[in-house]
Design a protein around this motif. Structure first.
Motif, PDB file in Angstrom:
ATOM      1  N   SER A 138      -8.040  36.383   9.303  1.00  0.00           N
ATOM      2  CA  SER A 138      -9.058  37.309   9.797  1.00  0.00           C
ATOM      3  C   SER A 138      -9.328  37.077  11.276  1.00  0.00           C
ATOM      4  O   SER A 138      -9.411  35.925  11.728  1.00  0.00           O
ATOM      5  N   THR A 157     -13.741  36.597   4.652  1.00  0.00           N
ATOM      6  CA  THR A 157     -12.643  36.390   5.590  1.00  0.00           C
ATOM      7  C   THR A 157     -11.408  35.804   4.924  1.00  0.00           C
ATOM      8  O   THR A 157     -11.474  35.217   3.846  1.00  0.00           O
ATOM      9  N   THR A 214      -8.763  43.505  10.033  1.00  0.00           N
ATOM     10  CA  THR A 214     -10.135  43.016   9.854  1.00  0.00           C
ATOM     11  C   THR A 214     -11.063  43.472  10.975  1.00  0.00           C
ATOM     12  O   THR A 214     -12.268  43.586  10.763  1.00  0.00           O
TER      13      THR A 214
END
Length: 145
Positions: A114, A110, A100
């Protein structure tokens, strides 16, 4: 006169959820509720927006659920299974967290993991480390009894 015998299965089970183990069960339980409910709503309402992120959150919830179950169940097999799942969870957090950061476009929304769980106060990266320490410590204690 009290007669003592070999440790019973229940004794090993109690060890996993005593002291800090109780806190781990509680925290994993909270993470189950958070990850599963979040992913269920996201998958049901907006799956096309970020299918990878929402699926990974659902997987995280399942992993948390299995670890919670293993800790509550107790015993040597459950301890080993929880240890393996915690290691897999940590790998997942590190891989997804790094992914991420390196390729944010791959995650339009997300996941629980994340940015190493920043949205969950970094609990997703701290929890497996703590749990693995507790589970390994329990194995050493169990081996000496």
């Amino acid at each position: 006169m009290t007669v003592t015998g070999p440790p019973r299965a229940e004794d090993g089970r109690r060890r996993l959820i005593s002291g800090p183990g109780t806190l781990l069960v509680w925290l994993y339980g909270v993470m189950v509720v958070g990850a599963v409910s979040r992913s269920a709503v996201q998958i049901a309402t907006d799956f096309d927006r970020a299918p990878l992120a929402y699926t990974l959150s659902a997987v995280a919830g399942l992993v948390y659920g299995f670890i919670t179950y293993s800790l509550v169940r107790g015993g040597e097999r459950a301890r080993r299974a929880a240890l393996v799942c915690c290691a897999a969870e940590l790998v997942g957090v590190l891989v997804v967290g790094t992914w991420t950061l390196l390729d944010p476009s791959a995650f339009p929304d997300t996941t629980v993991w994340s940015e190493y769980g920043m949205g969950y106060l970094f609990i997703p990266v701290l929890l497996p480390l703590t749990a693995m320490y507790w589970l390994r410590r329990g194995a050493a204690t169990h081996a000496t009894t």
